[in-house]
Design a protein around this motif. Sequence first.
Motif, short mmCIF file in Angstrom:
data_model
loop_
_atom_site.label_atom_id
_atom_site.label_comp_id
_atom_site.label_asym_id
_atom_site.label_seq_id
_atom_site.Cartn_x
_atom_site.Cartn_y
_atom_site.Cartn_z
N PRO A 74 0.83 -1.26 -0.06
CA PRO A 74 -0.13 0.15 -0.03
C PRO A 74 0.89 1.18 0.04
O PRO A 74 1.76 1.63 0.96
CB PRO A 74 -0.98 -0.07 1.48
CG PRO A 74 -0.02 -1.08 2.16
CD PRO A 74 0.73 -1.86 1.35
N ALA A 76 0.63 5.46 -0.70
CA ALA A 76 -0.19 6.73 -0.70
C ALA A 76 0.20 7.54 -2.23
O ALA A 76 1.45 7.24 -2.63
CB ALA A 76 -0.07 7.64 0.46
N SER A 103 -3.95 2.06 0.23
CA SER A 103 -3.62 2.90 1.44
C SER A 103 -4.69 3.71 1.78
O SER A 103 -5.54 3.90 1.14
CB SER A 103 -2.32 4.16 0.95
OG SER A 103 -2.19 5.16 2.03
N GLN A 123 -5.33 -1.03 3.74
CA GLN A 123 -4.51 -0.58 4.65
C GLN A 123 -4.87 0.57 5.63
O GLN A 123 -5.37 1.73 5.13
CB GLN A 123 -3.38 -0.19 4.10
CG GLN A 123 -2.06 0.56 5.08
CD GLN A 123 -2.24 1.81 5.50
OE1 GLN A 123 -2.53 2.64 4.47
NE2 GLN A 123 -2.00 2.23 6.63
N TYR A 125 -4.77 3.28 8.66
CA TYR A 125 -4.07 4.01 10.09
C TYR A 125 -5.32 4.56 10.77
O TYR A 125 -6.27 4.88 10.25
CB TYR A 125 -3.61 5.31 9.48
CG TYR A 125 -2.12 5.21 8.57
CD1 TYR A 125 -1.11 4.69 9.11
CD2 TYR A 125 -2.01 5.69 7.36
CE1 TYR A 125 0.30 4.37 8.51
CE2 TYR A 125 -0.96 5.82 6.61
CZ TYR A 125 0.14 5.04 7.22
OH TYR A 125 1.27 5.05 6.52
N THR A 151 -1.65 -0.62 10.06
CA THR A 151 -0.40 -0.07 9.96
C THR A 151 0.22 0.41 11.43
O THR A 151 -0.61 1.05 11.76
CB THR A 151 -0.13 0.90 8.83
OG1 THR A 151 -0.08 0.30 7.68
CG2 THR A 151 1.47 1.33 9.05
N LYS A 223 1.02 -4.67 10.32
CA LYS A 223 1.99 -4.23 9.45
C LYS A 223 2.98 -3.37 10.15
O LYS A 223 2.53 -2.23 10.77
CB LYS A 223 1.46 -3.43 8.18
CG LYS A 223 2.66 -2.98 7.20
CD LYS A 223 2.02 -2.17 6.01
CE LYS A 223 2.97 -1.72 5.13
NZ LYS A 223 3.48 -0.66 5.31
N ASP A 278 8.22 -6.72 3.69
CA ASP A 278 8.43 -5.77 2.62
C ASP A 278 9.55 -5.03 3.24
O ASP A 278 10.15 -5.17 4.49
CB ASP A 278 7.17 -4.89 2.18
CG ASP A 278 6.85 -3.92 3.38
OD1 ASP A 278 7.88 -3.45 4.15
OD2 ASP A 278 5.48 -3.50 3.19
N GLY A 280 12.66 -2.94 1.15
CA GLY A 280 14.38 -3.11 0.65
C GLY A 280 14.38 -4.21 -0.38
O GLY A 280 15.24 -4.15 -0.88
N ARG A 282 14.58 -5.90 -3.69
CA ARG A 282 14.69 -5.14 -5.22
C ARG A 282 14.73 -6.40 -6.15
O ARG A 282 15.08 -5.95 -7.44
CB ARG A 282 15.71 -4.22 -4.95
CG ARG A 282 15.68 -3.04 -4.31
CD ARG A 282 14.72 -2.18 -4.64
NE ARG A 282 14.40 -1.10 -3.85
CZ ARG A 282 13.52 -0.96 -3.00
NH1 ARG A 282 12.69 -1.80 -2.81
NH2 ARG A 282 13.31 0.08 -1.91
N GLY A 301 7.22 -2.22 -2.75
CA GLY A 301 6.85 -0.51 -2.58
C GLY A 301 7.61 0.22 -3.80
O GLY A 301 6.95 0.09 -4.98
N ARG A 302 8.53 0.75 -3.62
CA ARG A 302 9.16 1.81 -4.56
C ARG A 302 9.46 1.38 -5.89
O ARG A 302 8.92 1.80 -7.06
CB ARG A 302 10.39 2.27 -3.92
CG ARG A 302 10.01 3.24 -2.80
CD ARG A 302 11.50 3.89 -2.41
NE ARG A 302 11.36 4.68 -1.06
CZ ARG A 302 11.30 4.00 0.20
NH1 ARG A 302 11.41 2.68 0.06
NH2 ARG A 302 11.12 4.69 1.16
C1 LIG Z 1 5.44 6.78 -1.54
C2 LIG Z 1 5.28 5.83 -0.27
C3 LIG Z 1 3.88 6.00 0.18
C4 LIG Z 1 3.83 4.92 1.26
N1 LIG Z 1 2.36 5.00 1.76
C5 LIG Z 1 2.16 4.13 2.79
C6 LIG Z 1 0.92 4.05 3.27
O1 LIG Z 1 -0.12 4.93 3.20
N2 LIG Z 1 0.48 3.30 4.40
C7 LIG Z 1 1.30 2.25 4.76
O2 LIG Z 1 0.98 1.22 5.56
N3 LIG Z 1 2.49 2.03 4.06
C8 LIG Z 1 3.15 3.06 3.12
N4 LIG Z 1 4.24 2.86 2.64
C9 LIG Z 1 5.05 1.96 2.88
C10 LIG Z 1 4.90 0.80 1.90
O3 LIG Z 1 3.53 0.20 2.31
C11 LIG Z 1 5.98 -0.39 2.01
O4 LIG Z 1 6.12 -0.78 3.57
C12 LIG Z 1 7.35 -0.08 1.74
O5 LIG Z 1 7.40 0.89 0.51
C13 LIG Z 1 8.09 -1.10 1.08
O6 LIG Z 1 9.58 -0.71 1.12
P1 LIG Z 1 10.15 -0.60 -0.40
O7 LIG Z 1 9.78 0.59 -0.89
O8 LIG Z 1 11.74 -0.65 -0.04
O9 LIG Z 1 9.77 -1.60 -1.10
C14 LIG Z 1 4.54 3.94 1.95
C15 LIG Z 1 5.73 3.94 0.84
C16 LIG Z 1 6.00 4.67 -0.24
C17 LIG Z 1 7.28 4.65 -0.70
#
Ligand SMILES: Cc1cc2nc3c(=O)[nH]c(=O)nc-3n(C[C@H](O)[C@H](O)[C@H](O)COP(=O)(O)O)c2cc1C
Length: 350
Positions: A74, A76, A103, A123, A125, A151, A223, A278, A280, A282, A301-302
């Motif tokens: 998830p 945002a 999200s 997800q 909050y 979360t 989470k 999750d 890191g 890649r 995520g990213r």
């Molecule tokens: C731009 C962005 C927004 C995120 N928004 C949320 C969110 O709204 N809720 C949440 O639980 N995690 C959020 N996360 C965390 C992701 O769910 C996830 O834990 C994380 O991106 C995983 O790591 P990675 O980016 O290294 O793959 C966000 C991450 C990023 C990069």
Amino acid sequence: MDVDALEAAAAATLPPHVYDYFRATAGGPEVAERSTSAWSAFLHRPHVLQDTERIDTGTTVLGTPVTTPVLVAPMAQQVAADPLGERATAAAAAAAGSLIGISTNTAVPFAEVAAAGAPWWFQLYIFKDRPISEQLVDRAVEHGASAIILTVDITGLRHPSPEANYAVDPTDWPLSPAADRLVNLDPDLRERARGEGGWFARDFGFRAIEWLRERTGLPVVVKGVLRGDDARRAVDAGASAVLVSTHGARAFATSVPSARALAEVADAVGTDVEVYVDSGLRSGIDVATALALGARAVFLGRPVMWGLATGGEAGVRNVLERVHQELVTAMDLLGAPTLADLTQDLVVPA
Ligand SMILES: Cc1cc2nc3c(=O)[nH]c(=O)nc-3n(C[C@H](O)[C@H](O)[C@H](O)COP(=O)(O)O)c2cc1C
């Protein structure tokens, strides 16, 4: 897949403040580096002479069948990466046989997420103003979410780095204020989310798990767990799964990386509940390591965000398919034809 090159391409197309928000961690560049390199701190002990003619990556997550254990985290503000936002990400997840987390801060109506056809988990909050969270979960249930991801790792201020300042005041995000993103709320609650009530609550404790289960009738995934004892408490409090996560290194600069916390959590909960991870990850090799250490599935995520920013739905699909293909190759080379064959003995510290 060269995720760094994909990130560079995304950086070249995104407005700088959007790119900064997406890549932000709770600290400096060393924090992002620690999160990703922790996965390379493992080497493998492959089996030989296994029948890997057919590699099967299918599994279920909380009863939902998926053809790949590579799921979408998830995140945002996806409409800042592509105007379609989660509509595109969810469509790509559907095409890849995956599942998507949506999200709390999505700017896309749940009905449109659901229409994309991928299984999805909401997800949450928990806001100080409780009716905001209640209406969000009720609407998620109405639109077919099949689990709630609670979360729990972002409760207050983060490391005060300039990049991460978006976390300080949820009513003043660099990308969009609450009123523009919380589209699944009635206007009055959306307005309330712009004020003090929009801040994340910190007082709910483990009892929130049971409350959510009862209210939604859905399984709850906790989470942000990084310790075996917390994972155990979450399970005892009614969680159906735990997601080992550092929020992509966005929560607390000096926390242990997920890669180092996973085995402890998996050992603490045994087979009582499902464990995901999750932060890191890649590559498909990282995914194979994670599954061997005890995860049933992983969330990206990213890499997904960079795919969305550079290629929309097709870009996300490309990321998911390539990581999946790398996983298939890793399973072949490990002599592990099914996900159940990915066991802890295949992994040693580097
Ligand atoms: C731009 C962005 C927004 C995120 N928004 C949320 C969110 O709204 N809720 C949440 O639980 N995690 C959020 N996360 C965390 C992701 O769910 C996830 O834990 C994380 O991106 C995983 O790591 P990675 O980016 O290294 O793959 C966000 C991450 C990023 C990069």
